[in-house]
Design a protein around this motif. Structure first.
Motif, short mmCIF file in Angstrom:
data_model
loop_
_atom_site.label_atom_id
_atom_site.label_comp_id
_atom_site.label_asym_id
_atom_site.label_seq_id
_atom_site.Cartn_x
_atom_site.Cartn_y
_atom_site.Cartn_z
N LYS A 1 8.71 -25.83 -9.89
CA LYS A 1 8.15 -24.84 -8.95
C LYS A 1 8.80 -23.48 -9.15
N LYS A 2 10.15 -23.51 -9.28
CA LYS A 2 10.87 -22.26 -9.48
C LYS A 2 10.44 -21.59 -10.79
N ASN B 1 7.58 -21.84 -12.28
CA ASN B 1 6.24 -21.27 -12.11
C ASN B 1 6.29 -19.97 -11.31
N GLU B 2 7.14 -19.96 -10.26
CA GLU B 2 7.27 -18.74 -9.46
C GLU B 2 7.82 -17.61 -10.31
N LEU C 1 5.97 -14.23 -11.21
CA LEU C 1 6.59 -12.94 -10.91
C LEU C 1 6.68 -12.08 -12.16
#
Length: 725
Positions: A155-156, A158-159, A163
């Motif tokens: 998840k991180k 992908n974030e 960004l």
């Protein structure tokens, strides 16, 4: 993807059921698991709760497979496969429900199997102790933790990727904007150079236009002066010549000279006004003025001309229109004079009517008044309406035109109306007449002005007034006015109809008749009424210039010239009604002191006067009128008295010790909650003195020595004003 995996899990359970005859478990537990998952997903489409249900369901499927395989522990791999599947949701918390199911399953079923319950298929080992349980749970926890950490890191990642993608897009956008900005700056610099060049050219053109405009203004002013000077001699000498003995032909020549000179003056005035408006040098005044008086003054100008051609001049002001407004009285009259003059010029018979209505009231108190000038003239063709408000333009521009004029009147009127915050328009039909309408933006007047002498109808309420006039507009306007005064109008369109009404109703208190009516004129009607009803007073409405012999004048208590002024009409109606009620009653009540006066017009009065002799005089007069006034000797005492007690009316001297009347009035207006009527009593009788009193906040002004009738008139007027508040 999850749909495929769940169906595969369910099918695996069915395969196991074939070998181990566990159909009830396969269909029961597997079916309930699918039902639980899809029920939550369908019922809560906007919620992520179905993901947690899915995690628990995957753990239950593991327990189902272990049971179906009679305790084959390798079925744990289905739980681990489920844990890996949950990574796709990128939420580490989804590992928790499955871990809970594994812990509960191992603890409960392992315990039940160890204590000897039959048909509990948890493990094929003979004994499952705490140590084995702890090892299994620890290994499961490690796997679930790793899967949860993997989901969290995914998840991180992908974030961060999103960004970085956004930042990269912004950088690309910024680079593009930078390139575009550079291009724009270059284009702007080029535009600025062109603009500076254009501004320089415009500045030179404006300077030349200002010089030309100034030269035009100087020329117009000079020519106006040069033309007015000889015209003054022409008109002055023509006026003197008219006073000398002249033959009819000479008199005609003299009148022609005067008419032509006045026409030329009007043309010069129109040209100067148009020039001022075009150059932007015309500024409007903002002063209080009486709207009714302004309209009546306009109609007075055309009274004689209207009488000559047999036109009725009438006006009507709606009851909700303030009698006193703020604006430029001179320019409003100029617009009305232009419109009424045009209406009379193009109307051969019928009427010209001015109607004023309140169109809108804004939240800040600004009023929009609508003026309609209606005539019954020749009308204007629709294809010519667009030429009306153009300068130097006429509807009939041929060389054989019947009606003269410079063509500036309506153009000036349109521009004046715009300066007054309104618009002007026209509706017309050929041979049907025209209606010119315009609006102005104004406010209700606040400055105290000397109003018309209004004659109270107190005591006359309910009296029946017979109105005889063949003109429907006149009848309507008079009827509304009498209803406003609480009188009962009875309408008749002819003398014959009036006589028929009188024969059926002898309780008519007053007859008001027009002079010129078809069939039976006002004099004939009055003669017949006098024969049958000698005690009914009659008022005649006559055109300007009509002369009546003495024997005819005796038929009427008064003769009013049209257009009718409201304050004159009210006075004559009151006099006629009181004359019939009791002879000379008004005269006696006006010229003799009576204690009954205070009952009719009650006031709580304060007198501020420092001169002892004047104190005795005014106190004696008020006491004879039935009042019990209080007396103070200077302005300071007047302020204190007004704050201690509510007074309806204060008679204030101007020159007093300690504090004069002007200062005292200003203090009272600031400190007293109510609004007592303050009337100045002063020996200073100059116009500037009266203006100073009104500017200080006083309501009215009485010069010394005080005239009794004037004092009574003021009391009557201001009592009516207080009642109307």
């Amino acid at each position: 993807m999850m749909n495929y995996f769940l169906i595969s899990y369910f099918l695996v359970g069915l395969v196991f059921a074939v070998f181990y005859d566990t159909w009830l478990i396969a269909f029961g537990v597997g079916g309930l698991s699918l039902l639980a998952y899809y029920s939550v997903k369908i019922a809560l489409p906007d919620s992520s709760l179905y993901q947690y249900v899915l995690s628990a369901v995957l753990g239950i499927f593991m327990a189902q497979f272990i049971y179906q395989m009679h305790g084959l522990f390798e079925m744990h791999f289905f739980a681990f496969i489920g844990a890996i599947l949950l990574i796709t949701y990128q939420k580490w918390k989804l590992q928790i429900p499955m871990l809970i199911v594994v812990v509960v399953h191992h603890a409960s079923l392992g315990y039940l199997q160890d204590i000897g319950f039959t048909k509990i298929y948890f493990t094929q080992l003979d004994y499952f102790g705490v140590q084995a349980f702890s090892i299994h749970i620890l290994l499961s926890a490690v796997i679930f933790f790793i899967c949860g950490l993997w989901a969290y890191q995914l998840k991180k990642f992908n974030e961060i990727h999103i960004l970085q993608t956004i930042q990269m897009g912004e950088l690309q956008k910024e680079a593009q904007l930078s390139i575009e900005r550079k291009r724009n700056e270059e284009a702007l610099e080029n535009s600025n150079q062109q603009l500076r060049k254009s501004n320089l050219e415009l500045e030179n053109a404006r300077y030349e236009a200002d010089q030309a405009n100034q030269a035009k203004s100087i020329f117009l002013a000079t020519m106006s002066h040069e033309i007015r000077t000889p015209l003054n001699g022409v008109l002055g000498m023509a006026a003197l010549l008219a006073e000398t003995p002249l033959t009819n032909e000479q008199q005609m020549f003299t009148e022609t000279i005067t008419t032509c000179g006045e026409t030329l003056i009007n043309v010069i005035n129109d040209i100067l006004d148009f020039s001022k408006i075009e150059s932007g040098n015309l500024e409007l005044e903002r002063e209080d003025f009486d709207l009714r008086q302004s309209i009546e003054d306009v109609l007075d100008i055309f009274g004689t001309k209207a009488a000559e051609i047999g036109l009725d001049l009438v006006y009507q002001i709606a009851n909700n229109v303030p009698s006193q407004i703020v604006g430029d009285n001179l320019r409003l009259r100029q617009v009305l004079i232009n419109l009424v003059g045009n209406a009379i010029k193009f109307t051969e018979h019928g009427e010209v009517c001015i109607c004023v209505n309140l169109q809108e009231t804004a939240s800040d108190g600004t009023l929009a008044l609508r003026f309609d000038v209606r005539d019954t003239g020749i009308g204007i063709p629709e294809d010519k309406l667009n030429r009306l408000f153009k300068a130097f333009s006429q509807v009939d521009s041929t060389t054989t035109r019947k009606y003269g004029g410079s063509g500036l009147g309506l153009a000036i009127s349109e521009k004046l109306v715009k300066l007054m915050g309104g618009e002007i328009n026209v509706k017309s039909q050929p041979d049907q007449g025209s209606t010119f309408s315009f609006t102005i933006s104004t406010n209700k007047g606040t400055r105290v002005m000397v109003p018309y002498a209004y004659y109270s109808m107190t005591g006359q309420e309910g009296k029946r007034i017979l109105i005889v006039d063949d003109n429907k507009t006149n009848r309507t306007i008079l009827s509304r006015q009498f209803e406003y005064w609480k009188l009962q109008p009875v309408l008749a369109a002819s003398g014959e109809e009036a006589l028929a009404i009188l024969s059926k109703n002898t309780e008519i208190d007053l007859v008001i008749t027009d002079m010129q009516m078809p069939g039976m004129d006002g004099i004939t009607l009055a003669s017949l009424i006098r024969e049958k009803y000698p005690h009914v007073p009659i008022i005649l409405l006559s055109s300007v210039g009509e002369e009546l012999k003495n024997d005819k004048r005796k038929l009427f208590v008064s003769i009013l010239s049209k257009p009718i002024k409201q304050h004159i009409l009210s006075k004559q109606v009151v006099n006629a009604l009181q004359q019939r009620a009791t002879a000379k009653e008004e005269k006696v009540s006006r010229n003799k002191l009576s204690i009954d006066f205070c009952k009719k017009f009650p006031f709580n009065i304060l007198v501020a006067e420092d001169n002892q002799m004047n104190q005795h005089v005014i106190m004696h007069i008020l006491q004879k009128m039935g009042y019990k006034p209080n007396l103070v000797k200077n302005g300071q005492e007047a302020v204190e008295a007004a704050n201690e007690r509510d007074y309806d009316l204060i008679l204030m001297d101007m020159q007093m010790p300690v504090m004069d009347g002007l200062e005292a009035t200003a203090v009272i207006r600031r400190t007293v909650v109510g609004h007592p009527v303050i009337i100045a009593l002063t020996a200073n009788a100059m116009e500037t003195d009266e203006e100073a009193c009104l500017n200080a906040g006083m309501d009215d002004y009485i010069p010394k020595p005080v005239k009794l009738e004037e004092l009574m008139d003021k009391f009557e007027k201001w009592h009516l004003s207080i009642v109307e508040r």
